[in-house]
Design a protein around this motif. Structure first.
Motif, PDB file in Angstrom:
ATOM      1  N   ASP A 165       0.803  -1.218   0.000  1.00 35.22           N
ATOM      2  CA  ASP A 165       0.000   0.000   0.000  1.00 35.22           C
ATOM      3  C   ASP A 165       0.837   1.270   0.000  1.00 35.22           C
ATOM      4  OD1 ASP A 165      -2.779   1.328   0.511  1.00 35.22           O
ATOM      5  OD2 ASP A 165      -1.454   2.188   2.027  1.00 35.22           O
ATOM      6  N   PHE A 166       2.109   1.202   0.358  1.00 35.53           N
ATOM      7  CA  PHE A 166       2.892   2.419   0.528  1.00 35.53           C
ATOM      8  C   PHE A 166       2.972   3.186  -0.784  1.00 35.53           C
ATOM      9  CE2 PHE A 166       6.781   4.933   0.675  1.00 35.53           C
ATOM     10  CZ  PHE A 166       6.598   5.607   1.879  1.00 35.53           C
ATOM     11  N   ASN A 167       2.517   4.430  -0.755  1.00 25.98           N
ATOM     12  CA  ASN A 167       2.503   5.284  -1.937  1.00 25.98           C
ATOM     13  C   ASN A 167       2.765   6.703  -1.469  1.00 25.98           C
ATOM     14  OD1 ASN A 167       1.500   7.127  -3.998  1.00 25.98           O
ATOM     15  ND2 ASN A 167       0.571   5.346  -4.989  1.00 25.98           N
ATOM     16  N   ILE A 168       3.954   7.208  -1.760  1.00 26.80           N
ATOM     17  CA  ILE A 168       4.380   8.487  -1.206  1.00 26.80           C
ATOM     18  C   ILE A 168       3.542   9.641  -1.761  1.00 26.80           C
ATOM     19  CG2 ILE A 168       6.148   8.998  -2.943  1.00 26.80           C
ATOM     20  CD1 ILE A 168       6.376   9.574   0.879  1.00 26.80           C
ATOM     21  N   MET A 169       3.058   9.522  -3.003  1.00 28.06           N
ATOM     22  CA  MET A 169       2.240  10.596  -3.559  1.00 28.06           C
ATOM     23  C   MET A 169       0.840  10.599  -2.960  1.00 28.06           C
ATOM     24  SD  MET A 169       4.126  12.450  -5.394  1.00 28.06           S
ATOM     25  CE  MET A 169       5.309  12.143  -4.075  1.00 28.06           C
ATOM     26  N   ARG A 170       0.325   9.419  -2.651  1.00 33.35           N
ATOM     27  CA  ARG A 170      -0.961   9.369  -1.959  1.00 33.35           C
ATOM     28  C   ARG A 170      -0.821   9.976  -0.570  1.00 33.35           C
ATOM     29  NH1 ARG A 170      -2.240   3.791  -1.057  1.00 33.35           N
ATOM     30  NH2 ARG A 170      -2.683   3.666  -3.283  1.00 33.35           N
ATOM     31  N   LEU A 171       0.279   9.674   0.092  1.00 35.84           N
ATOM     32  CA  LEU A 171       0.540  10.255   1.406  1.00 35.84           C
ATOM     33  C   LEU A 171       0.633  11.773   1.318  1.00 35.84           C
ATOM     34  CD1 LEU A 171       1.239   9.983   4.412  1.00 35.84           C
ATOM     35  CD2 LEU A 171       3.620   9.636   3.743  1.00 35.84           C
ATOM     36  N   GLU A 172       1.307  12.272   0.300  1.00 35.73           N
ATOM     37  CA  GLU A 172       1.409  13.719   0.089  1.00 35.73           C
ATOM     38  C   GLU A 172       0.029  14.352  -0.055  1.00 35.73           C
ATOM     39  OE1 GLU A 172       3.759  15.925   0.233  1.00 35.73           O
ATOM     40  OE2 GLU A 172       3.928  17.181  -1.543  1.00 35.73           O
ATOM     41  N   ARG A 173      -0.864  13.677  -0.766  1.00 35.82           N
ATOM     42  CA  ARG A 173      -2.229  14.165  -0.947  1.00 35.82           C
ATOM     43  C   ARG A 173      -2.929  14.304   0.401  1.00 35.82           C
ATOM     44  NH1 ARG A 173      -6.187  14.201  -4.841  1.00 35.82           N
ATOM     45  NH2 ARG A 173      -4.612  13.612  -6.378  1.00 35.82           N
ATOM     46  N   TYR A 174      -2.809  13.269   1.248  1.00 31.95           N
ATOM     47  CA  TYR A 174      -3.406  13.338   2.584  1.00 31.95           C
ATOM     48  C   TYR A 174      -2.838  14.523   3.371  1.00 31.95           C
ATOM     49  CZ  TYR A 174      -5.689   8.722   2.399  1.00 31.95           C
ATOM     50  OH  TYR A 174      -6.506   7.666   2.105  1.00 31.95           O
ATOM     51  N   LEU A 190       6.623  -6.753   7.804  1.00 33.53           N
ATOM     52  CA  LEU A 190       6.655  -7.365   6.479  1.00 33.53           C
ATOM     53  C   LEU A 190       7.827  -6.887   5.622  1.00 33.53           C
ATOM     54  CD1 LEU A 190       2.842  -7.354   5.566  1.00 33.53           C
ATOM     55  CD2 LEU A 190       4.200  -9.163   6.635  1.00 33.53           C
ATOM     56  N   VAL A 191       8.614  -5.940   6.117  1.00 36.12           N
ATOM     57  CA  VAL A 191       9.784  -5.456   5.373  1.00 36.12           C
ATOM     58  C   VAL A 191      11.037  -5.644   6.215  1.00 36.12           C
ATOM     59  CG1 VAL A 191       8.433  -3.784   4.056  1.00 36.12           C
ATOM     60  CG2 VAL A 191       9.485  -3.083   6.192  1.00 36.12           C
ATOM     61  N   ASP A 192      12.167  -5.829   5.534  1.00 37.80           N
ATOM     62  CA  ASP A 192      13.436  -6.047   6.237  1.00 37.80           C
ATOM     63  C   ASP A 192      13.997  -4.760   6.816  1.00 37.80           C
ATOM     64  OD1 ASP A 192      13.383  -8.781   5.622  1.00 37.80           O
ATOM     65  OD2 ASP A 192      14.358  -8.439   3.675  1.00 37.80           O
ATOM     66  N   ASP A 193      13.762  -3.634   6.124  1.00 39.47           N
ATOM     67  CA  ASP A 193      14.339  -2.360   6.549  1.00 39.47           C
ATOM     68  C   ASP A 193      13.294  -1.254   6.383  1.00 39.47           C
ATOM     69  OD1 ASP A 193      15.937  -0.245   7.255  1.00 39.47           O
ATOM     70  OD2 ASP A 193      17.271  -0.378   5.518  1.00 39.47           O
ATOM     71  N   THR A 194      12.927  -0.612   7.457  1.00 41.16           N
ATOM     72  CA  THR A 194      11.911   0.453   7.390  1.00 41.16           C
ATOM     73  C   THR A 194      12.506   1.823   7.081  1.00 41.16           C
ATOM     74  OG1 THR A 194      12.090   0.830   9.787  1.00 41.16           O
ATOM     75  CG2 THR A 194      10.418  -0.750   9.033  1.00 41.16           C
ATOM     76  N   GLN A 195      13.831   1.954   7.170  1.00 41.61           N
ATOM     77  CA  GLN A 195      14.450   3.272   7.027  1.00 41.61           C
ATOM     78  C   GLN A 195      14.182   3.926   5.673  1.00 41.61           C
ATOM     79  OE1 GLN A 195      15.855   4.782   9.714  1.00 41.61           O
ATOM     80  NE2 GLN A 195      15.729   6.611   8.393  1.00 41.61           N
ATOM     81  N   PRO A 196      14.224   3.189   4.542  1.00 41.79           N
ATOM     82  CA  PRO A 196      13.928   3.841   3.253  1.00 41.79           C
ATOM     83  C   PRO A 196      12.529   4.460   3.214  1.00 41.79           C
ATOM     84  CG  PRO A 196      14.988   1.725   2.882  1.00 41.79           C
ATOM     85  CD  PRO A 196      14.676   1.795   4.340  1.00 41.79           C
ATOM     86  N   TYR A 197      11.571   3.841   3.877  1.00 39.96           N
ATOM     87  CA  TYR A 197      10.209   4.381   3.908  1.00 39.96           C
ATOM     88  C   TYR A 197      10.154   5.643   4.775  1.00 39.96           C
ATOM     89  CZ  TYR A 197       9.105  -0.238   2.055  1.00 39.96           C
ATOM     90  OH  TYR A 197       9.072  -1.378   1.293  1.00 39.96           O
ATOM     91  N   ILE A 198      10.868   5.607   5.897  1.00 40.57           N
ATOM     92  CA  ILE A 198      10.931   6.799   6.752  1.00 40.57           C
ATOM     93  C   ILE A 198      11.594   7.947   6.009  1.00 40.57           C
ATOM     94  CG2 ILE A 198      11.878   7.736   8.895  1.00 40.57           C
ATOM     95  CD1 ILE A 198      11.703   4.912  10.075  1.00 40.57           C
ATOM     96  N   ASP A 199      12.681   7.641   5.298  1.00 36.19           N
ATOM     97  CA  ASP A 199      13.390   8.674   4.535  1.00 36.19           C
ATOM     98  C   ASP A 199      12.482   9.279   3.465  1.00 36.19           C
ATOM     99  OD1 ASP A 199      15.629   8.196   6.059  1.00 36.19           O
ATOM    100  OD2 ASP A 199      16.595   6.905   4.563  1.00 36.19           O
ATOM    101  N   ALA A 200      11.684   8.431   2.803  1.00 40.20           N
ATOM    102  CA  ALA A 200      10.793   8.925   1.744  1.00 40.20           C
ATOM    103  C   ALA A 200       9.787   9.924   2.304  1.00 40.20           C
ATOM    104  CB  ALA A 200      10.074   7.760   1.082  1.00 40.20           C
ATOM    105  N   VAL A 201       9.270   9.650   3.508  1.00 43.11           N
ATOM    106  CA  VAL A 201       8.328  10.579   4.140  1.00 43.11           C
ATOM    107  C   VAL A 201       9.039  11.868   4.534  1.00 43.11           C
ATOM    108  CG1 VAL A 201       6.743  10.938   6.061  1.00 43.11           C
ATOM    109  CG2 VAL A 201       6.898   8.683   4.978  1.00 43.11           C
TER     110      VAL A 201
END
Length: 353
Positions: A121-130, A150-161
């Motif tokens: 579900d992770f979608n950085i543009m959808r998050l931006e919209r919210y 469900l992921v090995d490393d959460t840091q890339p997702y944190i960085d994207a936000v």
């Protein structure tokens, strides 16, 4: 602590100081809406309520929403809602299927928990919209990255936000392993404050609520095996009181979250990264499209500004502008129709037919 204080009255009354309650009316908070029935928490109990005649003729945005404080007249175990007390904010989106109408989702919200799942579900543009719409509604945001197991490393997702430059808290959690749940409840959700869960279907909002309540209050469902999209498991909006004294509104999954006009909110709040760069543009009215001396375009070309952030900015600004134009056109047509109706009425009076 009184029953009303347990549902946020003390915090609300400090935020809205000019409140006058007639002596013959009772104060309550809307905790659930099911069809045309409103369930209101008063000092004495929770009761089923109907709208009074005056409220029936108001526009839908003026009807009570989850989180609203209302005055009501009590008859035995039933109440009639007389008025909606002032809101210090309201979370809204563009009404799906329309171009110029707002849909109010919740009122008097201290922060929104924007939930995204780290499965598919992770979608950085959808998050931006919210985040843009929350800023337009003057609702602070907390980003919750669920299903972190469900992921090995959460840091890339944190960085994207964080690369969005919005300075919002980001928490990774998992209802399966319990990761981050203690921090969410003890550090982010404050007693007496009201929060709302928003996100698309299947991100785990109901599972988060159940974990915070420590009980299976809301039904949960897996994602569809056919398309890996979430199923709707929450169909109503309800306000729950958490064990720590916080208040949490659960909402159905939203596949559409259309942005609206910015209202009184500045572009600095809606697009902070763009606003910071725009201060160095050659022209104060720069549109950041093709102007010479545009600091935003310069940052885009040298890689300082990510392409995704700039593309999202253009798309959302265009969508907000379209909404504002449609609202303005609707007002113009309503005014024109009103003028025609008045002229017709005067004509009938003049010639008496």
């Amino acid at each position: 602590m009184t029953q009303l204080d347990q549902y946020g009255w003390l915090h609300y009354s400090h935020s809205c100081t000019s409140i006058e309650i007639p002596q013959d009316l009772t104060v309550g908070r809307i905790v659930s809406i099911k069809g045309f029935k409103y369930y209101t928490r008063t000092e004495q109990s929770e009761m089923e309520c109907d709208l009074s005649g005056r409220l029936l003729y108001l526009t839908p945005t003026d009807h009570p929403k989850i989180g609203d404080w209302v005055t009501l007249m009590v008859y035995d175990t039933t109440g009639y809602i007389i008025s909606v007390l002032p809101r210090y904010n309201a979370l809204s989106r563009r009404n799906p299927g329309t171009t110029a109408e707002r849909q109010l989702l919740a009122a008097n919200v201290d922060a929104a928990l924007v939930v995204q799942g780290l499965d598919r579900d992770f979608n950085i543009m959808r998050l931006e919209r919210y985040l843009v719409q929350l800023a337009a509604c003057d609702v602070p945001a907390l980003v919750v990255l669920n299903k972190a197991d469900l992921v090995d490393d959460t840091q890339p997702y944190i960085d994207a936000v964080q690369n969005l430059g919005r300075q919002v808290p980001v928490l990774c959690c998992s209802t399966h392993t319990g990761m981050g749940m203690r921090a969410l409840q003890d550090e982010l959700l404050l007693p007496g404050h009201t929060y709302v869960l928003i996100g698309s279907s299947g991100v785990g909002k109901s599972s988060l609520l159940n974990a915070l309540l420590d009980e299976a209050q809301q039904a949960t469902s897996t994602t569809s095996d056919a398309n890996q999209k979430g199923r709707h498991t929450t169909t109503t909006r309800d306000l729950f009181r958490l064990p720590n004294g916080g208040l949490l509104i659960d909402t159905p999954g939203m596949r559409e979250f259309g942005v609206t006009g910015s209202g009184e909110t500045s572009s600095e709040d809606l697009f902070p990264v763009i606003h910071t760069l725009a201060a160095h543009c050659r022209f104060t009215d720069c549109r950041h499209l093709d102007e010479q001396g545009c600091a935003v375009l310069a940052a885009l070309h040298d890689g300082t500004l990510p392409d995704a952030v700039y593309d999202s900015y253009l798309k959302l600004k265009k969508e907000m502008r379209r909404f504002e134009i449609d609202v303005s056109e609707k007002k113009r047509l309503n005014k024109q129709f009103g003028k025609i109706a008045r002229e017709a009425k005067n004509h009938r009076k003049r010639f008496k037919y």
